[in-house]
Design a protein around this motif. Structure first.
Motif, short mmCIF file in Angstrom:
data_model
loop_
_atom_site.label_atom_id
_atom_site.label_comp_id
_atom_site.label_asym_id
_atom_site.label_seq_id
_atom_site.Cartn_x
_atom_site.Cartn_y
_atom_site.Cartn_z
N LYS A 53 0.83 -1.31 -0.02
CA LYS A 53 0.06 -0.06 0.10
C LYS A 53 1.03 1.27 -0.10
N TRP A 54 2.00 1.07 0.81
CA TRP A 54 2.81 2.45 0.80
C TRP A 54 3.43 2.62 -0.41
N ALA A 55 3.79 1.48 -1.04
CA ALA A 55 4.44 1.59 -2.50
C ALA A 55 3.46 2.21 -3.54
N GLY A 56 2.55 1.72 -3.47
CA GLY A 56 1.32 2.19 -4.26
C GLY A 56 0.91 3.59 -4.14
N VAL A 57 0.89 4.27 -2.89
CA VAL A 57 0.83 5.77 -2.70
C VAL A 57 2.03 6.27 -3.09
N PHE A 125 0.08 5.80 5.79
CA PHE A 125 1.43 5.70 5.03
C PHE A 125 2.40 5.66 5.75
N LEU A 126 3.33 4.62 5.81
CA LEU A 126 4.56 4.59 6.58
C LEU A 126 4.20 4.32 8.00
N GLY A 127 3.04 3.89 8.19
CA GLY A 127 2.91 3.47 9.59
C GLY A 127 2.68 4.79 10.41
N VAL A 128 2.44 6.03 9.78
CA VAL A 128 2.53 7.32 10.62
C VAL A 128 1.23 8.28 10.08
N LEU A 129 1.18 8.33 8.68
CA LEU A 129 0.03 9.27 8.19
C LEU A 129 -0.95 8.55 7.70
#
Length: 187
Positions: A53-57, A125-129
């Motif tokens: 998911k992070w890579a997709g964003v 995103f990145l476990g933070v955002l």
């Protein structure tokens, strides 16, 4: 050995960087996607889904940057000799493939995001955002969306393979040096 292309036929540094970064990201995310879907439910699988998911964003952001760059910086024309040697159908395939790939750069991650939102698994995103969900949580909607992420991802992968095949054809068969348009530090 093919003669170097004139500088006016080459892409600029930013276009080249965005092309190769996005190419590597797409290959990586596709490989991770194939691998993770075959894993049994586990912490490893959940971690890979989050990375996917992070890579997709990230790919969505890079695609936006690349599209803005492309719209504000006209790509160089094909060298006259290459243009003259290409049949009309190849010109159409060249432009059509690029347009559909650009569309899929956005469609694939947005459909994945919609699926994740509908399934009730928000993207952080990145476990933070935490990113907003843009569809409501709905198991029925998630099941309807899920195959479209896979279908569009495979369509993009097929176009990438077609794109690479065209590059190989130009490099090996035509020997027209077209690849050097997208390589850093050449010509």
């Amino acid at each position: 050995m093919t003669p170097p292309l004139p500088r006016s036929s080459r892409y600029g540094g930013m276009a080249i960087a965005l092309h190769w970064i996005l190419a590597l990201a797409l290959i990586g995310i596709f490989a991770v996607g194939l691998y993770m879907t075959g894993l049994p439910f586990s912490p490893q699988r959940l971690k890979l889904y989050n990375w996917h998911k992070w890579a997709g964003v990230t790919i969505l952001a890079l695609s936006t940057l690349r599209l803005i760059w492309r719209l504000t910086h006209r790509p160089p024309a094909l060298p006259p000799a290459v243009q003259a040697a290409m049949p009309r159908w190849q010109h159409i395939a060249h432009h059509g493939t690029h347009h559909v790939m650009y569309a899929l750069f956005f469609i694939v991650p947005l459909v994945g995001w919609a699926y994740s939102s509908a399934a009730g698994f928000p993207i952080v995103f990145l476990g933070v955002l935490p990113l907003p969900s843009f569809v409501p949580v709905s198991p029925e909607l998630a099941e309807a969306i899920k195959p479209w992420h896979e279908i569009t991802a495979y369509a993009l992968a097929a176009l990438v393979v077609l794109h690479v095949a065209a590059v190989v054809k130009h490099q090996v068969i035509d020997r027209d040096g077209l690849l050097s348009r997208m390589l850093p530090g050449r010509g």
